[in-house]
Design an enzyme around this catalytic site. Sequence first.
Site, PDB file in Angstrom:
ATOM      1  N   GLY A 175      32.369  40.020  39.459  1.00 39.25           N
ATOM      2  CA  GLY A 175      32.014  38.746  38.834  1.00 39.25           C
ATOM      3  C   GLY A 175      31.716  38.856  37.355  1.00 39.25           C
ATOM      4  O   GLY A 175      31.103  37.962  36.770  1.00 39.25           O
ATOM      5  N   SER A 176      32.180  39.942  36.724  1.00 42.14           N
ATOM      6  CA  SER A 176      31.862  40.065  35.296  1.00 42.14           C
ATOM      7  C   SER A 176      32.628  39.032  34.466  1.00 42.14           C
ATOM      8  O   SER A 176      32.110  38.530  33.470  1.00 42.14           O
ATOM      9  CB  SER A 176      32.145  41.485  34.791  1.00 42.14           C
ATOM     10  OG  SER A 176      33.525  41.745  34.793  1.00 42.14           O
ATOM     11  N   ASN A 177      33.847  38.691  34.893  1.00 37.66           N
ATOM     12  CA  ASN A 177      34.574  37.637  34.173  1.00 37.66           C
ATOM     13  C   ASN A 177      33.923  36.273  34.421  1.00 37.66           C
ATOM     14  O   ASN A 177      33.816  35.466  33.492  1.00 37.66           O
ATOM     15  CB  ASN A 177      36.046  37.608  34.600  1.00 37.66           C
ATOM     16  CG  ASN A 177      36.855  38.642  33.848  1.00 37.66           C
ATOM     17  OD1 ASN A 177      37.133  38.486  32.667  1.00 37.66           O
ATOM     18  ND2 ASN A 177      37.200  39.726  34.533  1.00 37.66           N
ATOM     19  N   MET A 256      40.727  38.168  45.565  1.00 37.69           N
ATOM     20  CA  MET A 256      41.643  39.066  46.266  1.00 37.69           C
ATOM     21  C   MET A 256      42.417  38.386  47.393  1.00 37.69           C
ATOM     22  O   MET A 256      42.818  39.021  48.358  1.00 37.69           O
ATOM     23  CB  MET A 256      40.858  40.276  46.807  1.00 37.69           C
ATOM     24  CG  MET A 256      40.136  41.074  45.725  1.00 37.69           C
ATOM     25  SD  MET A 256      41.222  41.539  44.358  1.00 37.69           S
ATOM     26  CE  MET A 256      42.099  42.890  45.139  1.00 37.69           C
ATOM     27  N   ARG A 257      42.634  37.097  47.263  1.00 37.24           N
ATOM     28  CA  ARG A 257      43.423  36.367  48.264  1.00 37.24           C
ATOM     29  C   ARG A 257      44.576  35.671  47.558  1.00 37.24           C
ATOM     30  O   ARG A 257      44.485  35.356  46.373  1.00 37.24           O
ATOM     31  CB  ARG A 257      42.571  35.294  48.940  1.00 37.24           C
ATOM     32  CG  ARG A 257      41.348  35.833  49.605  1.00 37.24           C
ATOM     33  CD  ARG A 257      41.631  36.163  51.040  1.00 37.24           C
ATOM     34  NE  ARG A 257      40.518  36.927  51.596  1.00 37.24           N
ATOM     35  CZ  ARG A 257      40.546  37.452  52.813  1.00 37.24           C
ATOM     36  NH1 ARG A 257      41.613  37.313  53.584  1.00 37.24           N
ATOM     37  NH2 ARG A 257      39.522  38.128  53.251  1.00 37.24           N
ATOM     38  N   ASN A 273      45.098  32.867  36.343  1.00 40.75           N
ATOM     39  CA  ASN A 273      44.673  34.165  36.886  1.00 40.75           C
ATOM     40  C   ASN A 273      44.587  35.179  35.743  1.00 40.75           C
ATOM     41  O   ASN A 273      45.272  35.043  34.722  1.00 40.75           O
ATOM     42  CB  ASN A 273      45.687  34.651  37.927  1.00 40.75           C
ATOM     43  CG  ASN A 273      45.244  35.958  38.580  1.00 40.75           C
ATOM     44  OD1 ASN A 273      44.067  36.152  38.877  1.00 40.75           O
ATOM     45  ND2 ASN A 273      46.177  36.871  38.789  1.00 40.75           N
ATOM     46  N   HIS A 275      44.932  39.351  35.158  1.00 39.54           N
ATOM     47  CA  HIS A 275      45.420  40.536  35.860  1.00 39.54           C
ATOM     48  C   HIS A 275      45.347  41.747  34.925  1.00 39.54           C
ATOM     49  O   HIS A 275      45.802  41.675  33.779  1.00 39.54           O
ATOM     50  CB  HIS A 275      46.866  40.304  36.314  1.00 39.54           C
ATOM     51  CG  HIS A 275      47.409  41.471  37.073  1.00 39.54           C
ATOM     52  ND1 HIS A 275      47.094  41.695  38.396  1.00 39.54           N
ATOM     53  CD2 HIS A 275      48.209  42.493  36.686  1.00 39.54           C
ATOM     54  CE1 HIS A 275      47.699  42.811  38.784  1.00 39.54           C
ATOM     55  NE2 HIS A 275      48.365  43.316  37.774  1.00 39.54           N
TER      56      HIS A 275
HETATM   57  C1  GRF Z   1      39.497  41.985  36.469  1.00 37.62           C
HETATM   58  O1  GRF Z   1      39.759  43.219  35.879  1.00 37.62           O
HETATM   59  C2  GRF Z   1      40.737  41.178  36.602  1.00 37.62           C
HETATM   60  O2  GRF Z   1      41.723  41.525  35.692  1.00 37.62           O
HETATM   61  C3  GRF Z   1      41.199  41.472  37.987  1.00 37.62           C
HETATM   62  O3  GRF Z   1      40.047  41.668  38.731  1.00 37.62           O
HETATM   63  C4  GRF Z   1      39.014  42.122  37.895  1.00 37.62           C
HETATM   64  C5  GRF Z   1      37.834  41.238  38.167  1.00 37.62           C
HETATM   65  O4  GRF Z   1      36.671  41.806  37.665  1.00 37.62           O
HETATM   66  N1  GRF Z   1      42.039  40.422  38.495  1.00 37.62           N
HETATM   67  P1  GRF Z   1      35.301  40.995  37.718  1.00 37.62           P
HETATM   68  O5  GRF Z   1      35.016  40.666  39.175  1.00 37.62           O
HETATM   69  O6  GRF Z   1      35.459  39.762  36.906  1.00 37.62           O
HETATM   70  O7  GRF Z   1      34.290  41.927  37.138  1.00 37.62           O
END
Ligand code: GRF
Length: 364
Positions: A175-177, A256-257, A273, A275
Amino acid sequence: MAVSFLSDWDEVVALRNQLDSTGQKLVLTNGVFDVLHVGHTRYLAEARALGDALIVAINGDQSVRELKGPGRPINRAGDRAEVLCALESVDRVVIFEERRASAVIEAIRPHIYTKGGDYTADSLIDEEKALLDRLDIEIQILSLVAGKSTSATLSRMAKDEETLPRIAIFGSGQGSNAQAILEAIGSGQLLAECAAIFTDAEKAPIAEVAREYDVPLVKVDPGTTRGGYLTNAALKELTDRLTAMGVDLVVLAGFMRILRDPLLTVFEGRVLNIHPSLLPEYPGLRAVERALESGANETGTTIHLVDAGIDTGKILRQEAVSIEPGDSSTSLTEKIKAIEHRIFPQVIGELLAQSGKGSGDQAG
Ligand code: GRF
């Protein structure tokens, strides 16, 4: 008219001495407090809990003008003091005209002096720090309440919350993003409202992010499927839910779905998304590890619209990172995420602005 909520210096000093004689502690904090918000009230409650009485020293109107610039409307010191005094956590309020709090600290000599969390004991103004040390006053830096700041409050008020575009964040992991996006919203850089965080992994740290930022957490029940697929029923339910919530943009941040119709058609061009590779290289799982194993000297991150394929939609932004000889998947992931946290809120803002949902003055 005498203002009973405002204390004079003698009274405050008397309070200090009285507490001192009974071994109790006086806490002092200072600030402007011109737009009182939840970040303040929680901070003040925490400060009060450190001792037995709390004095808040507020900047007078002239010093507010000097500190905040002429553009900031002034909520008069008397009014600010009265509002603060109505709080359970606040025992006394005093007004000071100097830009710095040193004279107030010296006059009151509290047992504990607190500051909000954008300070550290080292970033206190030298003069204040020296004074606190000399008077043997304990310094307590309290952490700020995530997403609740004066600038965020002001920009949300200016924008009118009803018209803010609504996003939903989907994630399964750290959940860092999600946190970076919520920080950008909280600081007023990204003008949007987060309607909810959706997760299929309620025990993952992203669920904690939702709680910390006070965002509703919605559990995604994938139904009985294999791999990353959601059942048709689950997809239909999700689509209806997002529509009912008035969501304008679906943001996948480590979800992850695999999303399919009807969601993708209903939200066409509105599912984003991120990636961790320079697509079209390394779509799908283990993108960071595969880049490392390939011996390449760079990889990166890609933000793209989601279509029916796996990581195949239109690319909106990419940024590269170099792979250094000593890199592990952990160090490389960290470098990639540092970039993601900066560019994801920006791209979300740009997309909302383009679709006429944002104001165009999004995070730059
Ligand atoms: C990120 O590196 C993103 O590119 C990938 O999953 C990771 C999610 O990280 N799809 P976080 O859960 O936001 O820390």
